[in-house]
Scaffold this motif. Structure first.
Motif, mmCIF file in Angstrom:
data_model
loop_
_atom_site.group_PDB
_atom_site.id
_atom_site.type_symbol
_atom_site.label_atom_id
_atom_site.label_comp_id
_atom_site.label_asym_id
_atom_site.label_seq_id
_atom_site.Cartn_x
_atom_site.Cartn_y
_atom_site.Cartn_z
ATOM 1 N N TRP A 1 -12.742 3.211 1.112
ATOM 2 C CA TRP A 1 -13.332 1.920 0.755
ATOM 3 C C TRP A 1 -12.623 0.794 1.484
ATOM 4 C CZ3 TRP A 1 -11.288 -2.501 -1.400
ATOM 5 C CH2 TRP A 1 -12.210 -3.475 -1.791
ATOM 6 N N ARG A 2 -11.294 0.859 1.588
ATOM 7 C CA ARG A 2 -10.566 -0.165 2.338
ATOM 8 C C ARG A 2 -10.983 -0.156 3.799
ATOM 9 N NH1 ARG A 2 -5.914 1.749 -0.791
ATOM 10 N NH2 ARG A 2 -5.419 0.196 -2.392
ATOM 11 N N LEU A 59 0.788 -1.231 0.000
ATOM 12 C CA LEU A 59 0.000 0.000 0.000
ATOM 13 C C LEU A 59 0.820 1.280 0.000
ATOM 14 C CD1 LEU A 59 -2.780 -1.056 2.549
ATOM 15 C CD2 LEU A 59 -2.925 -1.002 0.047
ATOM 16 N N LYS A 72 -10.753 5.689 -2.319
ATOM 17 C CA LYS A 72 -10.290 4.302 -2.333
ATOM 18 C C LYS A 72 -9.809 3.865 -0.956
ATOM 19 C CE LYS A 72 -7.466 1.115 -5.035
ATOM 20 N NZ LYS A 72 -6.560 0.952 -6.203
ATOM 21 N N CYS A 73 -9.132 4.760 -0.264
ATOM 22 C CA CYS A 73 -8.665 4.431 1.092
ATOM 23 C C CYS A 73 -9.843 4.245 2.038
ATOM 24 C CB CYS A 73 -7.745 5.533 1.609
ATOM 25 S SG CYS A 73 -6.163 5.640 0.719
ATOM 26 N N ARG A 77 2.727 4.953 -3.083
ATOM 27 C CA ARG A 77 1.777 5.473 -4.058
ATOM 28 C C ARG A 77 0.769 6.332 -3.302
ATOM 29 N NH1 ARG A 77 -0.920 -0.460 -4.641
ATOM 30 N NH2 ARG A 77 -2.855 -0.093 -3.517
ATOM 31 N N PRO A 125 -4.124 7.406 3.725
ATOM 32 C CA PRO A 125 -3.833 8.455 2.739
ATOM 33 C C PRO A 125 -2.641 9.322 3.130
ATOM 34 C CG PRO A 125 -6.186 8.343 3.181
ATOM 35 C CD PRO A 125 -5.529 7.457 4.191
ATOM 36 N N ASP A 135 -3.151 6.661 -3.327
ATOM 37 C CA ASP A 135 -4.511 6.345 -3.733
ATOM 38 C C ASP A 135 -5.441 7.495 -3.364
ATOM 39 O OD1 ASP A 135 -3.859 3.781 -4.685
ATOM 40 O OD2 ASP A 135 -3.967 2.948 -2.666
ATOM 41 N N SER A 136 -6.574 7.543 -4.020
ATOM 42 C CA SER A 136 -7.550 8.583 -3.701
ATOM 43 C C SER A 136 -8.093 8.361 -2.287
ATOM 44 C CB SER A 136 -8.706 8.549 -4.702
ATOM 45 O OG SER A 136 -9.466 7.360 -4.535
ATOM 46 N N TYR A 137 -8.607 9.436 -1.702
ATOM 47 C CA TYR A 137 -9.210 9.303 -0.377
ATOM 48 C C TYR A 137 -10.407 8.362 -0.426
ATOM 49 C CZ TYR A 137 -6.269 12.954 1.588
ATOM 50 O OH TYR A 137 -5.192 13.662 2.046
ATOM 51 N N GLN A 142 0.627 7.193 2.910
ATOM 52 C CA GLN A 142 1.046 7.033 1.515
ATOM 53 C C GLN A 142 1.766 8.282 1.009
ATOM 54 O OE1 GLN A 142 -2.611 5.941 -0.555
ATOM 55 N NE2 GLN A 142 -1.933 3.817 -0.663
ATOM 56 N N ARG A 143 1.193 9.435 1.287
ATOM 57 C CA ARG A 143 1.795 10.683 0.815
ATOM 58 C C ARG A 143 3.114 10.969 1.518
ATOM 59 N NH1 ARG A 143 -3.125 10.028 -0.277
ATOM 60 N NH2 ARG A 143 -4.215 11.120 -1.956
#
Length: 347
Positions: free
Chosen positions: A76-77, A64, A73-74, A67, A140, A69-71, A143-144
């Motif tokens: 959704w997880r 994970l 998508k995160c 990269r 999120p 991912d959009s907020y 990841q950033r």
């Protein structure tokens, strides 16, 4: 089909089995003492199984991080984990209602169910779902953060996490006077965050040069865990409790988990046949389902399988047979669940 890294799948399924070991093995060493070989074998088995959750977290970090991912998508997880928590907690709730309360009156008492799930947990091992859901909320930003790291940034972060949350507490067990001041608080730097980033770093490693050092570190870390447990041994007391702090994994456990993942990464350079890759991918995909079911299967099989096994086998071999049986049934059930449309999205 999206390409899967089978070494990560192998770690997933091995960790799922070690979760079962963690929930079944302790009664063996509790019933013996260091004068017996059974105690040493069981304690070693126990030290090994403690790497399960750290490895799960590192595998997640490997998949994970690196990269953004959009907020959505995160989230959704996060929602998937919460949904798994609610659905499988309700299945455990139904079983408890059937055994203790009378099924139908209790089954529709949703207030009692959600109060129980919100305030504690429906079964012991589901603490991980609460923890992992919180980690997904942080994803999120993590990841950033990983995308901005340069040079030794990740190593510095891991050093802080493991140093403050694992190594220093170990030192204070030996020298209590070294305990950190109560106002010294660094809540961002927990061992779990360090493990999350460690998995990401290990995934980027190449070659087999690290395999032998990793194997030696793995053996040394397990030996250190066993010796620590022996040093804490007090008859009649819960001397293994210091290794059961779920939110603060021990320093030796962290080293063993990291070494195991480095070893798996190095060995992954060996090519596998397409059939072997499919098998490991399928097994890895079943790991979450195995985890969700294992507590119930352990509870149902202890008196039916483990106790009879003890009448024909010594305690340590008996518990291993029991663990393998629980794992086999859970794996078969998880395989089936992944083919049920309403379940395959969450398991």
């Amino acid at each position: 089909m999206k390409k899967r890294e089978v070494w990560l799948d192998a770690l997933r399924i091995v960790s799922a089995f070690l979760v079962i070991v963690n929930h079944t093995n302790s009664q063996v060493f509790q019933g013996s003492d260091p004068a017996q070989l059974t105690w040493w074998l069981s304690i070693l088995w126990y030290a090994l199984c403690k790497v399960a959750v750290p490895v799960f977290v590192m595998v997640s970090g490997a998949c994970l991080l690196g990269r953004a991912d959009s907020y959505g998508k995160c989230l959704w997880r996060f929602g998937r984990i919460v949904l798994a928590l609610v659905v499988f907690s309700y299945l455990y709730f139904l079983h408890d209602a059937w055994v203790y309360y009378g099924l139908w009156p209790r089954a529709v008492d949703l207030q009692a169910f959600f109060t129980l799930v919100w305030q504690q947990k429906i079964t012991d091992s589901f603490w991980y779902l609460y923890f992992y859901a919180a980690l997904m909320l942080m994803l999120p930003l993590l990841q950033r953060l990983s995308l901005t790291m340069r040079g030794h940034d990740a190593l510095y972060l891991m050093g802080l996490c493991f140093g403050i949350d694992a190594l220093w507490p170990l030192l204070t067990r030996i020298l209590p006077g070294l305990a950190l001041p109560s106002y010294f608080d660094a809540p961002l730097f927990t061992s779990w965050i360090g493990l999350f980033f460690a998995g990401w770093q290990i995934r980027s490693m190449r070659g087999r040069a690290y395999c032998m050092p990793a194997l030696l570190l793995f053996i040394a870390s397990l030996a250190a865990s066993v010796l620590s447990l022996h040093m804490h041994y007090v008859p009649g007391e819960k001397y293994w409790a210091f290794m059961d702090d779920r939110m603060h994994p021990g320093f030796w456990t962290i080293l063993a988990a990291i070494a195991l993942m480095v070893l798996a990464r190095g060995l992954s350079d060996r090519p596998l046949s397409p059939k072997a890759q499919r098998v490991w991918s399928e097994l890895g995909g079943c790991a979450f389902g195995v985890y969700l079911l294992q507590d119930w299967l352990i509870a149902q099989s202890e008196a039916r399988l483990f106790v009879p096994l003890q009448s024909i086998l010594p305690a340590f071999p008996a518990v291993i047979v029991w663990e393998i049986a629980v794992f086999g049934v859970a794996l078969a059930a998880a395989f089936v669940m992944r083919r049920i449309p309403l379940l395959k999205k969450i398991v």
